[in-house]
Design a protein around this motif. Structure first.
Motif, PDB file in Angstrom:
ATOM      1  N   SER A 277       0.836  -1.195   0.000  1.00  0.00           N
ATOM      2  CA  SER A 277       0.000   0.000   0.000  1.00  0.00           C
ATOM      3  C   SER A 277       0.870   1.244   0.000  1.00  0.00           C
ATOM      4  CB  SER A 277      -0.916   0.024   1.232  1.00  0.00           C
ATOM      5  OG  SER A 277      -1.784  -1.085   1.261  1.00  0.00           O
ATOM      6  N   THR A 278       0.320   2.338  -0.483  1.00  0.00           N
ATOM      7  CA  THR A 278       0.980   3.641  -0.371  1.00  0.00           C
ATOM      8  C   THR A 278       0.065   4.552   0.444  1.00  0.00           C
ATOM      9  OG1 THR A 278       0.005   4.392  -2.464  1.00  0.00           O
ATOM     10  CG2 THR A 278       2.197   3.381  -2.551  1.00  0.00           C
ATOM     11  N   PHE A 279       0.672   5.538   1.116  1.00  0.00           N
ATOM     12  CA  PHE A 279      -0.061   6.290   2.126  1.00  0.00           C
ATOM     13  C   PHE A 279      -0.085   7.783   1.824  1.00  0.00           C
ATOM     14  CE2 PHE A 279       2.157   2.692   4.200  1.00  0.00           C
ATOM     15  CZ  PHE A 279       1.038   1.886   4.376  1.00  0.00           C
ATOM     16  N   LYS A 280      -1.120   8.429   2.322  1.00  0.00           N
ATOM     17  CA  LYS A 280      -1.248   9.868   2.182  1.00  0.00           C
ATOM     18  C   LYS A 280      -0.217  10.589   3.044  1.00  0.00           C
ATOM     19  CE  LYS A 280      -6.246   9.912   1.255  1.00  0.00           C
ATOM     20  NZ  LYS A 280      -7.575  10.344   1.764  1.00  0.00           N
ATOM     21  N   LYS A 281      -0.061  11.858   2.773  1.00  0.00           N
ATOM     22  CA  LYS A 281       0.779  12.692   3.617  1.00  0.00           C
ATOM     23  C   LYS A 281       0.023  13.026   4.903  1.00  0.00           C
ATOM     24  CE  LYS A 281       3.335  14.907  -0.171  1.00  0.00           C
ATOM     25  NZ  LYS A 281       3.694  16.207  -0.804  1.00  0.00           N
ATOM     26  N   ALA A 282       0.751  13.587   5.848  1.00  0.00           N
ATOM     27  CA  ALA A 282       0.104  14.070   7.068  1.00  0.00           C
ATOM     28  C   ALA A 282      -0.846  15.217   6.693  1.00  0.00           C
ATOM     29  CB  ALA A 282       1.156  14.558   8.052  1.00  0.00           C
ATOM     30  N   PRO A 283      -1.955  15.370   7.401  1.00  0.00           N
ATOM     31  CA  PRO A 283      -2.329  14.652   8.611  1.00  0.00           C
ATOM     32  C   PRO A 283      -3.092  13.349   8.376  1.00  0.00           C
ATOM     33  CG  PRO A 283      -3.910  16.385   8.202  1.00  0.00           C
ATOM     34  CD  PRO A 283      -2.875  16.512   7.113  1.00  0.00           C
ATOM     35  N   HIS A 284      -3.609  13.169   7.139  1.00  0.00           N
ATOM     36  CA  HIS A 284      -4.522  12.043   6.903  1.00  0.00           C
ATOM     37  C   HIS A 284      -3.826  10.695   7.036  1.00  0.00           C
ATOM     38  CE1 HIS A 284      -7.567  14.909   5.790  1.00  0.00           C
ATOM     39  NE2 HIS A 284      -6.742  15.467   4.924  1.00  0.00           N
ATOM     40  N   ARG A 285      -2.525  10.662   6.883  1.00  0.00           N
ATOM     41  CA  ARG A 285      -1.783   9.412   7.078  1.00  0.00           C
ATOM     42  C   ARG A 285      -2.004   8.839   8.474  1.00  0.00           C
ATOM     43  NH1 ARG A 285       4.571   9.840   6.210  1.00  0.00           N
ATOM     44  NH2 ARG A 285       3.814  10.054   4.060  1.00  0.00           N
ATOM     45  N   PHE A 286      -2.292   9.714   9.425  1.00  0.00           N
ATOM     46  CA  PHE A 286      -2.410   9.284  10.829  1.00  0.00           C
ATOM     47  C   PHE A 286      -3.860   9.227  11.316  1.00  0.00           C
ATOM     48  CE2 PHE A 286       1.655  11.527  10.284  1.00  0.00           C
ATOM     49  CZ  PHE A 286       2.526  10.483  10.553  1.00  0.00           C
ATOM     50  N   GLU A 287      -4.814   9.291  10.395  1.00  0.00           N
ATOM     51  CA  GLU A 287      -6.228   9.305  10.773  1.00  0.00           C
ATOM     52  C   GLU A 287      -6.995   8.191  10.078  1.00  0.00           C
ATOM     53  OE1 GLU A 287      -6.489  14.138  11.672  1.00  0.00           O
ATOM     54  OE2 GLU A 287      -7.628  13.284   9.997  1.00  0.00           O
ATOM     55  N   ALA A 288      -6.558   6.968  10.323  1.00  0.00           N
ATOM     56  CA  ALA A 288      -7.198   5.811   9.698  1.00  0.00           C
ATOM     57  C   ALA A 288      -8.611   5.612  10.224  1.00  0.00           C
ATOM     58  CB  ALA A 288      -6.372   4.552   9.953  1.00  0.00           C
TER      59      ALA A 288
END
Length: 420
Positions: A277-288
């Motif tokens: 998987s690839t992930f969004k940048k902050a802040p959404h990376r930390f708001e699963a």
């Protein structure tokens, strides 16, 4: 620290404190046949009608999941959710709203930093510097990290009942081996107001990352993360007139961008396949996952309310009540007080000779006075002070001097009842 003279007498007289108190419907009740005197604000504050109405309005008109929908309810919910993120950024003077991560509270914010930043930056032989006045939430996550990595915890001592940090030890403790310096802004037991900007500046000169636990300060005095010079700051909504279950983690953008995800799931991803998987940048990376949408939106209302009152005014009011309470308790016999005599924040911890703190709180409750008794999630500090617990009265801007007088009256009754 805010100066005692920051707010003029004329400015303070402009605030109708009684009118503000009427904004809090929960305070207008009796407990065990007595008018409620709520002095447990360090544990959780009460909520004004504006916040309660905001929660109701969301569920009555806009209830939908955020970010993922294209229908009108989702659009409205998403707009309000992200408007709150910007509002928080303004509240603490962050450079950008992308530095604001919503959490369940201070505790989760610190755990997020320990698990994400800590797993990447702390290794065997490193040191994590804390203080002896820390809440368990700013001790236990670092203990867990130290056990995993082989890092070592070190502590700045507290100067006994006076409750100040012994900064004469700072030079020998804050060394290049320290990778993180995490400390509370205001002690939830002692009422000590720590010199955050000074501590962060000294850490920054050594390249040490700093974390400020602002759970007890966020709604009581102005916070400016850029002026404080910290790298992380965390606080909880429920202590600042907001809902429970919502908190804030602020971090410098350049640090957040280099931190791995804390939780995995929906919303924090860019792409997902069966093996990578690839992930969004902050802040959404930390708001699963689905967040506390109503809590985030109502937090906006709480911050608006606080700033309408003025955090400088709130601090002055809280400090005056705490100082008055401390002085009144000090006139009673067989009372042990904790924390600084002057310059304290809006709470007072105490013990009555030969009376357990839980007995104090129980009898006070029967007379309508809500206090807190116990170790306040400060067991190491209690051990340092040679006690098991304290009773604590903590204040907010809707409290009055008459309520302090009632608390002192009840304290005298408790002493008489127990023969203390």
């Amino acid at each position: 620290m805010i100066s005692e003279t920051t707010i003029s007498t004329q400015q303070k007289k402009m605030i109708d404190w009684a009118k503000l108190r009427a904004d809090f419907p929960i305070l207008d009740q009796q407990v065990h046949g007595h008018p409620l005197v709520y002095l447990d604000n360090a544990a959780s504050s009460q909520k004004p009608r504006a916040v309660i109405d905001c929660l109701s309005n969301y569920y009555e008109k806009d209830n939908a999941n955020v970010h993922r929908g294209i229908h009108e309810l989702s659009n409205r919910a998403t707009a309000a959710f992200e408007a709150s993120r910007q509002r928080v950024a303004t509240f603490i003077n962050a450079k950008t709203q992308d530095e604001i991560i919503f959490t369940r509270g201070t505790t989760e914010g610190i755990n997020l930093i320990a698990a994400s930043w800590g797993s990447k930056n702390i290794k065997a032989g490193d040191k994590i510097l804390l203080t002896e006045m820390e809440h368990h939430s700013n001790i236990v996550p670092w203990q867990l990290l130290a056990e995993k990595t082989g890092a070592k915890l070190v502590y700045i001592p507290v100067t006994g009942d006076e409750g100040l940090l012994d900064l004469s030890k700072l030079d020998q403790l804050l060394t290049p081996e320290v990778k993180l310096f995490a400390f509370t802004h205001i002690s939830n037991t002692l009422g000590t107001l720590n010199p955050v900007a000074e501590l962060c500046e000294r850490a920054r000169k050594l390249g040490v990352t700093t974390l400020v636990d602002a759970a007890q300060s966020a709604g009581h005095l102005p916070l400016d993360v850029q002026s404080l010079g910290c790298d992380f700051l965390v606080f909880s909504g429920h202590k600042i007139c907001g809902p429970t279950g919502i908190g804030v983690l602020w971090g410098r953008q350049e640090i957040l961008d280099n931190m791995p995800p804390y939780h995995g799931g929906g919303e924090m991803i860019v792409t997902v396949d069966f093996f990578k998987s690839t992930f969004k940048k902050a802040p959404h990376r930390f708001e699963a996952g689905t967040p506390d949408i109503s809590g985030v939106i109502a937090l906006h209302a709480a911050l608006d309310y606080l700033d309408a009152v003025g955090r400088e005014n709130i601090f002055k009011h809280d400090q005056e009540l705490a100082t008055y309470c401390y002085d009144q308790l000090a006139q009673l016999k067989n009372v042990r007080l904790f924390g600084p005599k002057t310059g304290r924040a809006g709470l007072v911890s105490f013990l009555l000779e030969d009376v357990h703190a839980h007995d104090v709180v129980t009898v006070a409750d029967q007379r309508g006075v809500a206090l807190r008794g116990g170790h306040h999630c400060n067991q190491p500090l209690m051990k340092k002070l040679g006690i098991a617990s304290t009773a604590r009265a903590s204040f907010y801007f809707y409290n009055t001097r008459a309520e302090v007088d009632r608390f002192i009256e009840v304290t005298r009754e408790i002493q008489k009842f127990f023969g203390a």
